[in-house]
Design a protein around this motif. Sequence first.
Motif, PDB file in Angstrom:
ATOM      1  N   GLY A 213       1.678  17.931   6.890  1.00  0.00           N
ATOM      2  CA  GLY A 213       0.660  18.415   5.937  1.00  0.00           C
ATOM      3  C   GLY A 213      -0.636  17.513   5.588  1.00  0.00           C
ATOM      4  N   PHE A 214      -0.529  16.274   5.951  1.00  0.00           N
ATOM      5  CA  PHE A 214      -1.502  15.306   5.589  1.00  0.00           C
ATOM      6  C   PHE A 214      -2.836  15.809   6.268  1.00  0.00           C
ATOM      7  CE2 PHE A 214      -4.244  11.549   6.353  1.00  0.00           C
ATOM      8  CZ  PHE A 214      -4.468  11.045   5.307  1.00  0.00           C
ATOM      9  N   SER A 215      -3.025  16.073   7.486  1.00  0.00           N
ATOM     10  CA  SER A 215      -4.262  16.270   8.021  1.00  0.00           C
ATOM     11  C   SER A 215      -4.427  17.656   7.815  1.00  0.00           C
ATOM     12  CB  SER A 215      -4.164  16.435   9.845  1.00  0.00           C
ATOM     13  OG  SER A 215      -3.893  15.196  10.116  1.00  0.00           O
ATOM     14  N   GLY A 216      -3.579  18.764   7.580  1.00  0.00           N
ATOM     15  CA  GLY A 216      -4.159  19.892   7.076  1.00  0.00           C
ATOM     16  C   GLY A 216      -4.755  19.930   5.751  1.00  0.00           C
TER      17      GLY A 216
ATOM     18  N   ASP B 242      -3.963   5.522   9.373  1.00  0.00           N
ATOM     19  CA  ASP B 242      -2.579   5.127   9.776  1.00  0.00           C
ATOM     20  C   ASP B 242      -2.023   4.736   8.478  1.00  0.00           C
ATOM     21  OD1 ASP B 242      -3.920   2.726   9.254  1.00  0.00           O
ATOM     22  OD2 ASP B 242      -3.873   1.846  11.488  1.00  0.00           O
ATOM     23  N   ASP B 243      -1.140   3.627   8.668  1.00  0.00           N
ATOM     24  CA  ASP B 243      -0.279   3.298   7.524  1.00  0.00           C
ATOM     25  C   ASP B 243      -1.103   2.214   6.776  1.00  0.00           C
ATOM     26  OD1 ASP B 243       1.816   4.616   8.399  1.00  0.00           O
ATOM     27  OD2 ASP B 243       2.829   2.977   9.520  1.00  0.00           O
ATOM     28  N   ASP B 244      -2.061   1.697   7.132  1.00  0.00           N
ATOM     29  CA  ASP B 244      -2.930   0.472   6.466  1.00  0.00           C
ATOM     30  C   ASP B 244      -4.314   0.985   6.084  1.00  0.00           C
ATOM     31  OD1 ASP B 244      -0.923  -1.168   6.696  1.00  0.00           O
ATOM     32  OD2 ASP B 244      -1.544  -1.717   8.932  1.00  0.00           O
ATOM     33  N   HIS B 245      -5.021   1.964   6.941  1.00  0.00           N
ATOM     34  CA  HIS B 245      -6.400   2.441   6.763  1.00  0.00           C
ATOM     35  C   HIS B 245      -6.409   3.958   6.681  1.00  0.00           C
ATOM     36  CE1 HIS B 245      -6.588  -1.679   8.427  1.00  0.00           C
ATOM     37  NE2 HIS B 245      -7.616  -1.736   7.733  1.00  0.00           N
ATOM     38  N   PHE B 246      -7.243   4.278   5.841  1.00  0.00           N
ATOM     39  CA  PHE B 246      -7.771   5.885   6.001  1.00  0.00           C
ATOM     40  C   PHE B 246      -9.073   5.898   5.773  1.00  0.00           C
ATOM     41  CE2 PHE B 246      -7.553   9.988   3.228  1.00  0.00           C
ATOM     42  CZ  PHE B 246      -8.128  10.611   4.199  1.00  0.00           C
TER      43      PHE B 246
ATOM     44  N   ILE C 208      -8.073  13.671  12.419  1.00  0.00           N
ATOM     45  CA  ILE C 208      -7.120  13.538  13.599  1.00  0.00           C
ATOM     46  C   ILE C 208      -6.112  13.035  13.213  1.00  0.00           C
ATOM     47  CG2 ILE C 208      -7.275  12.016  15.981  1.00  0.00           C
ATOM     48  CD1 ILE C 208     -10.131  11.767  15.834  1.00  0.00           C
ATOM     49  N   PRO C 209      -4.801  13.780  13.699  1.00  0.00           N
ATOM     50  CA  PRO C 209      -3.394  13.203  13.227  1.00  0.00           C
ATOM     51  C   PRO C 209      -3.187  11.998  14.179  1.00  0.00           C
ATOM     52  CG  PRO C 209      -3.482  15.315  13.940  1.00  0.00           C
ATOM     53  CD  PRO C 209      -5.013  15.065  14.297  1.00  0.00           C
ATOM     54  N   VAL C 210      -2.615  11.215  13.245  1.00  0.00           N
ATOM     55  CA  VAL C 210      -2.243   9.782  14.025  1.00  0.00           C
ATOM     56  C   VAL C 210      -0.981   9.424  13.912  1.00  0.00           C
ATOM     57  CG1 VAL C 210      -2.785   7.265  13.652  1.00  0.00           C
ATOM     58  CG2 VAL C 210      -4.746   8.764  13.138  1.00  0.00           C
TER      59      VAL C 210
ATOM     60  N   MET D  57       1.116  -1.068   0.200  1.00  0.00           N
ATOM     61  CA  MET D  57       0.055   0.082  -0.011  1.00  0.00           C
ATOM     62  C   MET D  57       0.969   1.364  -0.002  1.00  0.00           C
ATOM     63  SD  MET D  57      -2.795   0.932   2.623  1.00  0.00           S
ATOM     64  CE  MET D  57      -3.954  -0.662   2.305  1.00  0.00           C
ATOM     65  N   THR D  58       0.357   2.109  -0.873  1.00  0.00           N
ATOM     66  CA  THR D  58       1.278   3.287  -1.078  1.00  0.00           C
ATOM     67  C   THR D  58       1.184   4.197   0.193  1.00  0.00           C
ATOM     68  OG1 THR D  58       1.308   3.265  -3.366  1.00  0.00           O
ATOM     69  CG2 THR D  58       2.086   5.321  -2.575  1.00  0.00           C
ATOM     70  N   ARG D  59       2.283   4.708   0.641  1.00  0.00           N
ATOM     71  CA  ARG D  59       2.255   5.874   1.789  1.00  0.00           C
ATOM     72  C   ARG D  59       2.580   7.240   1.130  1.00  0.00           C
ATOM     73  NH1 ARG D  59       2.745   6.746   7.421  1.00  0.00           N
ATOM     74  NH2 ARG D  59       4.356   8.626   7.875  1.00  0.00           N
ATOM     75  N   LEU D  60       1.633   8.080   1.206  1.00  0.00           N
ATOM     76  CA  LEU D  60       1.887   9.367   0.817  1.00  0.00           C
ATOM     77  C   LEU D  60       3.135   9.758   1.523  1.00  0.00           C
ATOM     78  CD1 LEU D  60      -1.804  10.768   1.009  1.00  0.00           C
ATOM     79  CD2 LEU D  60      -0.556  10.224  -1.084  1.00  0.00           C
ATOM     80  N   ARG D  61       3.844  10.679   0.562  1.00  0.00           N
ATOM     81  CA  ARG D  61       5.078  11.407   1.104  1.00  0.00           C
ATOM     82  C   ARG D  61       4.702  12.897   1.269  1.00  0.00           C
ATOM     83  NH1 ARG D  61       8.376  10.189  -3.853  1.00  0.00           N
ATOM     84  NH2 ARG D  61       6.612  11.044  -4.520  1.00  0.00           N
TER      85      ARG D  61
HETATM   86  O1  2YH Z   1      -0.889   7.314   3.437  1.00  0.00           O
HETATM   87  C1  2YH Z   1      -1.448   6.530   4.265  1.00  0.00           C
HETATM   88  C2  2YH Z   1      -1.920   5.162   3.950  1.00  0.00           C
HETATM   89  N1  2YH Z   1      -0.967   4.491   2.909  1.00  0.00           N
HETATM   90  C3  2YH Z   1      -3.231   5.122   3.693  1.00  0.00           C
HETATM   91  C4  2YH Z   1      -3.497   3.933   2.833  1.00  0.00           C
HETATM   92  C5  2YH Z   1      -5.264   4.001   2.576  1.00  0.00           C
HETATM   93  N2  2YH Z   1      -5.490   3.481   1.293  1.00  0.00           N
HETATM   94  N3  2YH Z   1      -1.695   7.110   5.474  1.00  0.00           N
HETATM   95  C6  2YH Z   1      -1.541   8.369   6.167  1.00  0.00           C
HETATM   96  C7  2YH Z   1      -1.000   8.415   7.210  1.00  0.00           C
HETATM   97  C8  2YH Z   1      -1.247   9.580   8.149  1.00  0.00           C
HETATM   98  C9  2YH Z   1      -0.585   9.685   9.218  1.00  0.00           C
HETATM   99  N4  2YH Z   1      -0.876   8.938  10.047  1.00  0.00           N
HETATM  100  C10 2YH Z   1      -0.968  11.201   9.530  1.00  0.00           C
HETATM  101  O2  2YH Z   1      -0.365  12.022   9.500  1.00  0.00           O
HETATM  102  O3  2YH Z   1      -1.782  11.172  10.509  1.00  0.00           O
END
Ligand code: 2YH
Length: 272
Positions: free
Chosen positions: A69-72, A111-115, A58-60, A1-5
Amino acid sequence: MTRLREEDILYIAESLKEYDKQLVKNVGKSLAGIAAHAIGSTEKEIYDLHHATPVAVIPVTCGEGIINGFSGSVQKIIEYLGFTAFVTGHKDVGGLAEAVKKGAKVIFLADDDHFVAINISTGRVVDNGEATGKGYAAGLDLMAGGLRDKDVLLLGAGPVGTGAAAFMSGHGARVFVYDVKLGQAENFKKTAPGVQIVRDFYKSLPEYKLLFDATPSAEIIVKEYVREDTMISAPGIPLGLSRECLPLMAGRLIHDTLEIGVAAMLFEALFN
Ligand code: 2YH
């Protein structure tokens, strides 16, 4: 699963208006219009009924932790759609408590596996993968002037592909699925009835005008396989289309890192 950068989402907030303009130009509808189409509703209906519903992000910190920048960015997308959203000051469990105390009715967290987006009033839980699939399929339907009786090659038999296949089959498309793992494509057929399996990717590719790229593989579609009428809806990150294809695609590509997925999650979470 791709984690956003961080770099994937850095410019989302400031580019939303321009991105939306491009969507209207290429697809014929805005981000809100596409998300509404994904759930068989209209943007007016969703807005009129739900624009005052407070949404919390909610930031996790677990797993690989916070992505700056993800939550924002999620908050900005929701606000851009005309809804009220805030990022909790606390993270994790403290953030959940804060969200509920402040009256949030829809909660976004990853989180890393679920959104997921959770509507705590209705109990509806919306998965980013499936909602993104439906959102991008709705975009492809609009861009192609309808999918009825058309062939679509779906790349990737994961959660995004599942949402996409449900929407596309539901709108009368003939869906053909390819996955590098043949077993995964075979399992997919059980949950997505009517979908047919494609075994030889590169042999089949030129036969399709409509492509849906739900894979996490970069540059799998190269110039030789792009027709002048090819349309691609591509939620997969990184983009499966090679760089040299981009100038050939003009207005026939739908791709972003978060926008359509979040819009589709929000509307599905709000809709009863
Ligand atoms: O990017 C991801 C996962 N790969 C999502 C997979 C869903 N298809 N997660 C983002 C993690 C965000 C982090 N925990 C935060 O900033 O809250």
